[in-house]
Design a protein around this motif. Structure first.
Motif, PDB file in Angstrom:
ATOM      1  N   THR B  81      11.323  11.649 -16.784  1.00  0.00           N
ATOM      2  CA  THR B  81      11.191  11.045 -15.466  1.00  0.00           C
ATOM      3  C   THR B  81      11.170  12.174 -14.449  1.00  0.00           C
ATOM      4  OG1 THR B  81      12.473   9.205 -16.290  1.00  0.00           O
ATOM      5  CG2 THR B  81      12.231   9.362 -13.907  1.00  0.00           C
ATOM      6  N   LEU B  82      10.166  12.144 -13.573  1.00  0.00           N
ATOM      7  CA  LEU B  82      10.002  13.238 -12.625  1.00  0.00           C
ATOM      8  C   LEU B  82      10.142  12.701 -11.206  1.00  0.00           C
ATOM      9  CD1 LEU B  82       6.924  14.807 -14.433  1.00  0.00           C
ATOM     10  CD2 LEU B  82       9.286  15.617 -14.514  1.00  0.00           C
ATOM     11  N   GLY B  83      10.938  13.399 -10.408  1.00  0.00           N
ATOM     12  CA  GLY B  83      11.157  12.960  -9.039  1.00  0.00           C
ATOM     13  C   GLY B  83      12.268  13.773  -8.424  1.00  0.00           C
ATOM     14  N   ASP B 118      18.082   5.020  -6.655  1.00  0.00           N
ATOM     15  CA  ASP B 118      18.523   4.405  -5.402  1.00  0.00           C
ATOM     16  C   ASP B 118      18.894   5.429  -4.348  1.00  0.00           C
ATOM     17  OD1 ASP B 118      18.167   1.845  -6.315  1.00  0.00           O
ATOM     18  OD2 ASP B 118      20.133   1.820  -7.302  1.00  0.00           O
ATOM     19  N   LYS B 119      18.874   6.696  -4.732  1.00  0.00           N
ATOM     20  CA  LYS B 119      19.251   7.719  -3.765  1.00  0.00           C
ATOM     21  C   LYS B 119      18.177   7.818  -2.678  1.00  0.00           C
ATOM     22  CE  LYS B 119      20.843  12.325  -3.146  1.00  0.00           C
ATOM     23  NZ  LYS B 119      21.143  13.635  -3.621  1.00  0.00           N
ATOM     24  N   LYS B 173      14.359   5.294  -0.282  1.00  0.00           N
ATOM     25  CA  LYS B 173      14.897   5.428  -1.625  1.00  0.00           C
ATOM     26  C   LYS B 173      13.817   5.988  -2.543  1.00  0.00           C
ATOM     27  CE  LYS B 173      18.022   1.496  -1.784  1.00  0.00           C
ATOM     28  NZ  LYS B 173      18.107   0.201  -2.457  1.00  0.00           N
ATOM     29  N   ALA B 174      14.247   6.695  -3.571  1.00  0.00           N
ATOM     30  CA  ALA B 174      13.298   7.305  -4.510  1.00  0.00           C
ATOM     31  C   ALA B 174      12.365   6.265  -5.117  1.00  0.00           C
ATOM     32  CB  ALA B 174      14.045   8.061  -5.601  1.00  0.00           C
ATOM     33  N   ASN B 190       0.638   1.173  -5.713  1.00  0.00           N
ATOM     34  CA  ASN B 190       1.797   1.648  -4.951  1.00  0.00           C
ATOM     35  C   ASN B 190       2.372   2.897  -5.610  1.00  0.00           C
ATOM     36  OD1 ASN B 190       1.542  -0.539  -3.316  1.00  0.00           O
ATOM     37  ND2 ASN B 190       3.110  -1.744  -4.382  1.00  0.00           N
ATOM     38  N   ILE B 191       2.698   3.871  -4.782  1.00  0.00           N
ATOM     39  CA  ILE B 191       3.260   5.107  -5.327  1.00  0.00           C
ATOM     40  C   ILE B 191       4.660   5.324  -4.792  1.00  0.00           C
ATOM     41  CG2 ILE B 191       2.921   7.600  -5.479  1.00  0.00           C
ATOM     42  CD1 ILE B 191       0.206   7.049  -6.022  1.00  0.00           C
ATOM     43  N   SER B 192       5.599   5.585  -5.714  1.00  0.00           N
ATOM     44  CA  SER B 192       6.979   5.898  -5.297  1.00  0.00           C
ATOM     45  C   SER B 192       7.203   7.396  -5.497  1.00  0.00           C
ATOM     46  CB  SER B 192       7.978   5.088  -6.129  1.00  0.00           C
ATOM     47  OG  SER B 192       8.055   5.639  -7.420  1.00  0.00           O
ATOM     48  N   MET B 193       8.443   7.808  -5.345  1.00  0.00           N
ATOM     49  CA  MET B 193       8.728   9.233  -5.526  1.00  0.00           C
ATOM     50  C   MET B 193       8.857   9.588  -7.002  1.00  0.00           C
ATOM     51  SD  MET B 193      11.509  10.000  -2.543  1.00  0.00           S
ATOM     52  CE  MET B 193      11.381   9.237  -0.931  1.00  0.00           C
ATOM     53  N   ILE B 194       8.782   8.574  -7.857  1.00  0.00           N
ATOM     54  CA  ILE B 194       9.091   8.811  -9.269  1.00  0.00           C
ATOM     55  C   ILE B 194       7.885   8.557 -10.153  1.00  0.00           C
ATOM     56  CG2 ILE B 194      10.473   7.883 -11.181  1.00  0.00           C
ATOM     57  CD1 ILE B 194      12.672   7.494  -9.083  1.00  0.00           C
TER      58      ILE B 194
END
Ligand SMILES: Nc1ncnc2c1ncn2[C@@H]1O[C@H](COP(=O)(O)OP(=O)(O)OP(=O)(O)O)[C@@H](O)[C@H]1O
Ligand SMILES: [Mg+2]
Lengths: 439, 589
Positions: B81-83, B118-119, B173-174, B190-194
């Motif tokens: 997992t990358l983020g 959740d950070k 949140k990440a 949709n793109i998140s930080m992860i």
């Protein structure tokens, strides 16, 4: 026995080899224990309904209709304070005539400590032997073997170290120990009034070799109980790990595995690491320190057993007979304690690291001078001085009969420096020379 | 509909951590599955398929496992997992966060999240609506410790996308969507930080991988001066046990001029990992003034942890390195020891009864090693900025003999060879890097030669080669002295030998445990090399060979006091003056 009712009994063995037997059975767990006509065995392979059992004491005389009883559990040890002062065989059964130990049932060879739950080892173990305390300082939570030829007094040195180490418990794991050596340990501990701190798991030369494979796990399960549950300082002595590894190779050979170097199984590194890595300092105070013996054949440390051991342990201690002084010394060249830098110059005097290195360097110069002499060359004045330094260094500090505290060891070293060398030849940081150079 | 059904299976055989599973559907090589053991799920990887039998290596102990237990296949390979939130973490070889695990002992089947989704992070957009992007392009950035952590178009995305929207600067949140992009068909993603990536596949989100050319300073003289490593370069450290591989790697991890350090403790001692996470939070990074731990990530798969995960650990580390390289950062990846990884491969290959290669290692070991080293390198990213992974692995040759498969295969793959010698370690000449056998191929690169000339000194390379030559000639003189005796050779031989000893003691040897000597900036290395060469080039007046040794010992002693003093401090200058006086005594004008 409360679990008797759940035990599965079989009487039809389909295959027998030198070390294993196979049968049809179902619902069997991997590494589960069983008895085959009363002999202890363990599941080493499951293939469909076909179960292969390794019989620890060998398959001699096992009939195809032997009674096979599965126990539904891996090998276990019952742990409690009652272990203290007791002597057991490789299966954890008393051999001292005393009663069975009652206690909590623990699987042996259990999981490892999460590395982030360890504490960095930091407590010096003083042995009084300068070859150890000065040059190769031991620390609680360390794992370190003696590399010794079979004729060297490693068992004596180990017993001495154990008794001086101020451990709450000393756990002896004896593998292929001669009966005489077993009795030696028993006597030494008895005479020192330490028997109540000792726990022994012993496989002697009279017992089948494969049984030895259980000894380290038994000893370390007991060690974890005292170090983790009871927060005690525990010292585990494992002798002789070479005989343990030999037993591994017997098993893998009988199971037709492809051997790697020196007919040892390819998994030797992992097998040994699983044992030695049980050494640990817990943040809550308890610790397991492992001192082992790996016997060498004629000093060969490139053999797979010492070689893999060296890659796992935190240093090694070499014993050698110094013919110049006629005593056994801790060899300063090949011995090494990897954890010494955590304590030397911190829990000991500040000059300790530099004094230690300078002395060993000068001792190396003496060895070169000696080679020169043997090759028939003239010696320089410096050569002559290093050689007389070496003789005294060996006698006053390296010999295993030395028993002084670290400060006295450092003072002795400075005296020898002052007696044989100039300040520049010793080459130690100026601030220490200013404080300790003898006038 | 059939496609969505997950393949399942049943355990049909167990030999240590090799578990054979009868499957009811398609499985792929390297697919991850979970095996049920009395309610505990054990993670495993498919390593061979024969008919409806999948051979899996389990990343845990199989004690107590029974035939017939159910197995679920996951439809993907081993992924990380990358983020943001990877830095400063202690992971195991499968990227489980070791700190969030419960209890003192590792429990099998306990898998913890690599990243806290959740950070919340302070996000700043980089790209804007309408931009056309591909995998690896930067959409925005968050501050992770001190680095600008780029949020990128996931590496798994193929082809071109158009940005529909990017969140404005703010705290998210990440796991929240920070951008929406559309593919060629116009569907929105949709793109998140992860994001996730399979560890055994290299991340190739870059446009070019030129030959590396920039010196990577490590503060270790025998590397920087004698056998330099470059940003994006590869090197390896073979050596018998106790010769100083780990101490050298730890020195690199503390001092090297990298943006971040990934340490893969692969099948080595747990206490060595403890040392890092005990000391690094206290130690300062001299370049940023931050704590060293802030730039360090540990992948710990120590020797007592499951063997199969040991193999995974180096890939996990490399993938994390590639992720940060894609942000335009200088990554230093250290693996100790790659031999343990090779041994893990050997154990498995033996269990599967494959035809063994040399020393019972798998036949394809050289290929596996070289494709791993090939993942390092200096790259140009899509937006023109650069990033690098410098990789240095240790090798633990059986019996200390370098003629063994892992060393030989690695020698073909790595460009720097830092061979540790037993003899030098025994005589405490640390770091025990053999000055004659070791090499850096980069010294032959015109790109690096130009860089050194421009950034250190025009005559730098010449000086280095001269020093190497003096070492070689000193060694030859020493051999002659040993054969013919001290007085059987001309005094010149003694001088030659002792000049090489000056280089040895002052430049090559370095005390990793001394606060000052442990790390020497390149300016200091330059000055010391010039000073030492000054001695080596001079003629000295001696009538008697017996006087040579004591005088040179004095020279070395003063030089060493300089090494132990703060650069250009009062003390340093005092010894400098003293040195000049000692030299004057014997120097021929
Ligand atoms: N640069 C150095 N300065 C001072 N001492 C050193 C140095 N390098 C190594 N040593 C000494 O050598 C010991 C062994 O070093 P290290 O643990 O790095 O060996 P290694 O090659 O990693 O061994 P292994 O293969 O068993 O892991 C250290 O504990 C230390 O005492
Ligand atoms: Mg090491």
């Amino acid at each position: 026995m409360e679990t008797q009712g759940f035990k599965k009994i079989y009487t039809k063995i389909t295959q027998i080899t030198k070390a294993t037997c196979s049968l049809q059975a179902s619902g069997i767990g991997y590494e589960e224990m069983a008895t085959v006509n009363g002999r202890l065995a363990q599941v080493v392979k499951l293939q469909g309904d076909n179960v292969t059992l390794q019989i620890f004491s060998g398959t001699e005389g096992i009939p195809t209709n032997a009674e096979v009883i599965f126990m539904g559990r891996p090998p276990v040890l019952k742990v409690s304070e009652e272990l203290a002062g007791r002597f057991f065989n490789a299966y954890g059964e008393p051999i001292d005539g005393g009663p069975e130990v009652e206690g909590e049932v623990r699987e042996i060879g259990g999981p490892s400590v999460n590395p982030v739950r360890r504490k960095q080892p930091s407590e010096l173990i003083a042995t009084g032997i300068a070859g150890i305390d000065l040059n190769n300082t031991l620390v609680t939570g360390q794992k370190i073997p003696f590399f010794a030829d079979p004729d060297q007094p490693y068992n004596q040195v180990m017993a001495m170290v154990a008794l001086r180490a101020k451990a709450d418990k000393i756990i002896l794991g004896g593998m292929g120990l001669t009966n005489d050596d077993y009795l030696y340990y028993k006597n030494v501990f008895d005479n020192a009034g330490a028997l109540d701190r000792i726990i022994s798991f012993v496989n002697t030369t009279e017992n089948p070799p494969v049984e030895r494979l259980l000894v380290p796990d038994m000893a370390l399960t007991a060690a974890e109980y005292f170090a983790f549950d009871k927060k005690e300082t525990v010292l585990v002595l494992l002798t002789d790990m070479t005989l343990y590894a030999d037993a591994l190779s017997i098993v893998s050979n009988r199971m037709d595995q492809i051997p790697s170097k020196d007919s040892m199984p390819g998994s030797l590194y992992s097998d040994l690491a699983k044992i030695y890595e049980k050494a640990v300092q817990f943040p809550e105070g308890g610790s397991i320190t492992i001192i082992a013996v790996t016997t060498l054949s004629s000093g060969d440390i490139t053999h797979a057993i010492p070689d893999n051991t060296g890659y796992i342990t935190e240093g090694q201690l070499f014993l050698r007979r110094d013919s110049d002084i006629g005593k056994v010394i801790v060899d300063p060249f090949r011995s090494l304690s990897r954890l010494k830098q955590l304590v030397i110059g911190k829990q000991t005097r500040k000059d300790h690291p530099q004094v230690m290195n300078a002395a060993v360097r000068l001792y190396a110069d003496a060895a070169n001078a000696k080679t020169k002499l043997e090759n028939g060359f003239d010696l320089t004045d410096y050569d002559v001085r290093t050689m007389s330094f070496a003789r005294e260094y060996s006698n006053d500090l390296l010999a295993i009969d030395v028993n002084i505290d670290t400060t006295a060891m450092l003072d002795t070293a400075w005296d020898l420096f002052g007696k044989h060398f100039t300040k520049a030849e010793v080459g130690i940081k100026q601030e220490f020379v200013d404080s300790y150079w003898p006038e | 509909m059939e496609e969505n059904k997950m393949t399942t299976g049943k355990v049909s055989g167990i030999i240590a951590n090799l578990v054979i599973v009868e499957v009811d559907g398609p499985v792929s090589q390297n697919e991850i599955c979970f095996i049920n053991l009395a309610g505990v799920r054990l993670m495993a990887e498919v390593i061979k398929v024969l008919g409806n039998k999948a051979y899996t290596q389990v990343f845990e102990s199989t004690r107590g496992l029974k035939v017939g237990e159910p197995v679920e296949f996951m439809g993907h390979m081993l992924e990380v997992t990358l983020g943001p939130g990877i830095l400063s973490k202690n992971f195991d070889g499968l990227q489980n966060d070791l700190d969030t695990m419960v209890g003192t002992f590792l429990k099998r089947g306990e898998y913890t999240a690599a990243i806290d989704v959740d950070k919340a992070w302070d996000f700043t957009p980089i790209a804007k609506a309408g931009d056309v992007v591909v995998a690896g392009d930067w959409l925005g950035e968050v501050k992770e410790n001190w680095i600008g952590h780029k949020i990128m178009v996931p590496f798994k995305f193929e082809g071109k996308y158009t940005i529909k929207s990017v969140k404005p600067a703010g705290t998210y949140k990440a796991s929240e969507t920070i951008a929406v992009i559309t593919d060629a068909e116009g569907s929105e993603i949709n793109i998140s930080m992860i994001q996730k990536w399979p560890v055994k596949m290299p991340i190739k989100a870059y446009t070019d991988k030129p030959r590396p050319f920039r010196l990577m300073e490590t503060g270790v003289r025998i590397i920087d001066t004698m056998n330099p490593i470059v940003e994006g370069g590869t090197g390896f450290i073979p050596g018998p046990f106790g010769s100083g591989k780990t101490v050298l790697q730890h020195a690199l991890s503390k001092q090297a001029e990298a943006d971040l350090i990934i340490v893969a403790a692969c099948g080595e001692r747990a206490n060595e990992v403890v040392e890092i996470f005990t000391e690094f939070p206290e130690l300062d990074d001299p370049r940023t003034g931050r704590k060293l731990m802030e730039r360090t990530t540990i992948i710990a798969n120590t020797s007592n942890m499951p063997v199969a995960a040991r193999e995974a650990s180096v890939y996990t580390a490399m993938t994390i390195g590639e992720y940060y390289r894609s942000m335009g950062l200088k990554v230093l990846l250290l693996a100790d020891s790659t031999s343990r990884w090779a041994q893990a491969l050997r154990e498995m290959s033996n269990r599967m009864e494959e035809l063994p290669g040399p020393d019972a290692f798998p036949m394809d070991l050289p290929a596996i090693i070289s494709s791993f080293y090939a993942r390092a390198g200096y790259v140009f990213l899509n937006n023109g900025s650069t990033g690098s992974i410098t990789f240095i692995g240790t090798v633990s040759p059986a019996g200390g003999n370098l003629k063994e498969p892992v060393t030989e295969s690695t020698k073909k793959a790595a460009r720097c060879f830092f061979a540790l010698s037993q003899q030098r370690a025994d005589s405490k000449r640390y770091p025990a890097v053999d000055p004659i056998d070791s090499y850096s191929k980069y010294l032959e690169y015109p790109e690096l030669q130009e860089y050194l000339a421009a950034n250190i000194a025009p005559d730098w390379l010449g000086n280095v080669l001269e020093a190497k030559n003096i070492l070689l000639r000193g060694k030859e003189a020493y051999e002659q002295i040993n054969i013919l005796g001290d007085d059987g050779v001309p005094i010149d031989y003694h001088l030659r030998y002792w000049k090489s000893e000056v280089i040895d003691f002052v430049i090559l040897q370095q005390d990793a445990f001394d606060k000052i000597d442990c790390s020497a900036p390149i300016a200091r290395q330059k000055e010391m090399l010039e000073k030492v060469l000054g001695v080596c080039r001079a003629d000295f007046d001696f009538d008697n060979f017996e006087d040579v040794n004591p005088w040179f010992k004095r020279v070395i002693n003063v030089f060493k006091q300089m090494n132990y003093s703060l650069y250009q401090s009062e003390d340093f200058k005092k010894y400098e003056t003293e040195l000049a006086e000692v030299i004057k005594e014997r120097k021929v004008a």
